[in-house]
Design a protein around this motif. Structure first.
Motif, short mmCIF file in Angstrom:
data_model
loop_
_atom_site.label_atom_id
_atom_site.label_comp_id
_atom_site.label_asym_id
_atom_site.label_seq_id
_atom_site.Cartn_x
_atom_site.Cartn_y
_atom_site.Cartn_z
N ALA A 7 -7.35 7.07 60.27
CA ALA A 7 -7.91 8.31 60.47
C ALA A 7 -8.13 8.94 59.12
O ALA A 7 -9.10 10.08 59.18
CB ALA A 7 -6.68 9.10 61.16
N GLU A 8 -7.47 8.92 58.19
CA GLU A 8 -7.60 9.46 56.84
C GLU A 8 -8.96 9.06 56.22
O GLU A 8 -9.88 9.80 55.75
CB GLU A 8 -6.57 9.48 55.89
CG GLU A 8 -5.14 10.13 56.32
CD GLU A 8 -3.99 9.76 55.55
OE1 GLU A 8 -4.30 9.05 54.48
OE2 GLU A 8 -2.73 10.38 55.67
N TYR B 12 -11.56 7.85 57.75
CA TYR B 12 -12.68 8.49 58.88
C TYR B 12 -12.78 10.00 58.54
O TYR B 12 -13.97 10.33 58.26
CB TYR B 12 -12.35 8.42 60.31
CG TYR B 12 -13.29 8.84 61.12
CD1 TYR B 12 -14.61 8.00 61.67
CD2 TYR B 12 -13.15 10.13 61.80
CE1 TYR B 12 -15.42 8.71 62.39
CE2 TYR B 12 -14.13 10.64 62.47
CZ TYR B 12 -15.30 9.98 62.94
OH TYR B 12 -16.16 10.32 63.52
N ALA B 13 -11.65 10.63 58.15
CA ALA B 13 -12.02 12.24 57.98
C ALA B 13 -12.47 12.18 56.82
O ALA B 13 -13.38 13.19 56.35
CB ALA B 13 -10.78 12.82 57.97
N ALA B 14 -12.26 11.45 55.57
CA ALA B 14 -12.90 11.69 54.28
C ALA B 14 -14.45 11.32 54.24
O ALA B 14 -15.14 11.85 53.54
CB ALA B 14 -11.98 10.67 53.30
N HIS C 15 -16.52 11.39 56.89
CA HIS C 15 -17.27 12.46 57.66
C HIS C 15 -17.17 13.73 57.22
O HIS C 15 -17.50 14.56 58.09
CB HIS C 15 -16.88 12.11 59.33
CG HIS C 15 -17.55 10.79 59.60
ND1 HIS C 15 -16.60 9.61 59.61
CD2 HIS C 15 -18.73 10.42 60.05
CE1 HIS C 15 -17.25 8.64 59.96
NE2 HIS C 15 -18.50 9.14 60.26
N GLY D 98 -14.48 15.57 57.08
CA GLY D 98 -13.25 16.35 57.71
C GLY D 98 -12.04 16.36 56.87
O GLY D 98 -12.16 15.29 55.97
N GLY D 99 -11.47 17.29 56.99
CA GLY D 99 -10.08 17.00 56.13
C GLY D 99 -8.85 17.24 57.19
O GLY D 99 -9.13 17.67 58.19
N HIS D 100 -7.64 17.52 56.37
CA HIS D 100 -6.46 17.89 57.14
C HIS D 100 -6.73 19.16 57.38
O HIS D 100 -6.89 20.06 56.37
CB HIS D 100 -5.04 17.42 56.53
CG HIS D 100 -4.99 15.76 56.64
ND1 HIS D 100 -4.81 15.23 57.67
CD2 HIS D 100 -5.02 14.99 55.71
CE1 HIS D 100 -4.71 13.79 57.50
NE2 HIS D 100 -4.71 13.88 56.21
N ASP D 101 -6.14 19.80 58.57
CA ASP D 101 -6.32 21.39 58.73
C ASP D 101 -4.65 21.80 58.30
O ASP D 101 -3.80 21.06 57.81
CB ASP D 101 -6.18 21.71 60.16
CG ASP D 101 -5.18 20.76 61.10
OD1 ASP D 101 -4.40 20.07 60.62
OD2 ASP D 101 -5.00 21.20 62.13
N GLY E 260 -2.14 18.12 61.02
CA GLY E 260 -2.61 17.17 61.95
C GLY E 260 -1.67 16.17 62.72
O GLY E 260 -2.12 15.17 63.13
#
Length: 70
Positions: free
Chosen positions: A52-53, A55-57, A59, A61-64, A68
């Motif tokens: 998940a981390e 994928y977020a990096a 695309h 996206g980061g942690h809210d 999360g």
């Protein structure tokens, strides 16, 4: 008296073919099976935290601010 005899006659005709304890046993088995399914999915989110981390990096996206759930 006629109403009472009618009610008693109907309740005798509606009896089951196996004892009442079997209903409890069936419910216990179903409850245990569903509990096993829930238990088998424990900690699934943490098992995939690295993916998940990544994928977020990748695309943007980061942690809210709330974390999360990880």
């Amino acid at each position: 008296m006629t109403f009472l005899t009618t009610v008693l006659t109907e309740t005798e005709a509606a009896s089951t073919s196996f004892p009442t304890i079997i209903f409890g046993a069936i419910a216990l088995v179903i409850f245990a099976a569903l509990g096993f399914v829930v238990w088998s999915f424990r900690d699934v989110a943490n098992r995939h935290a690295v993916k998940a981390e990544a994928y977020a990096a990748a695309h943007g996206g980061g942690h809210d601010a709330h974390g999360g759930g990880h």
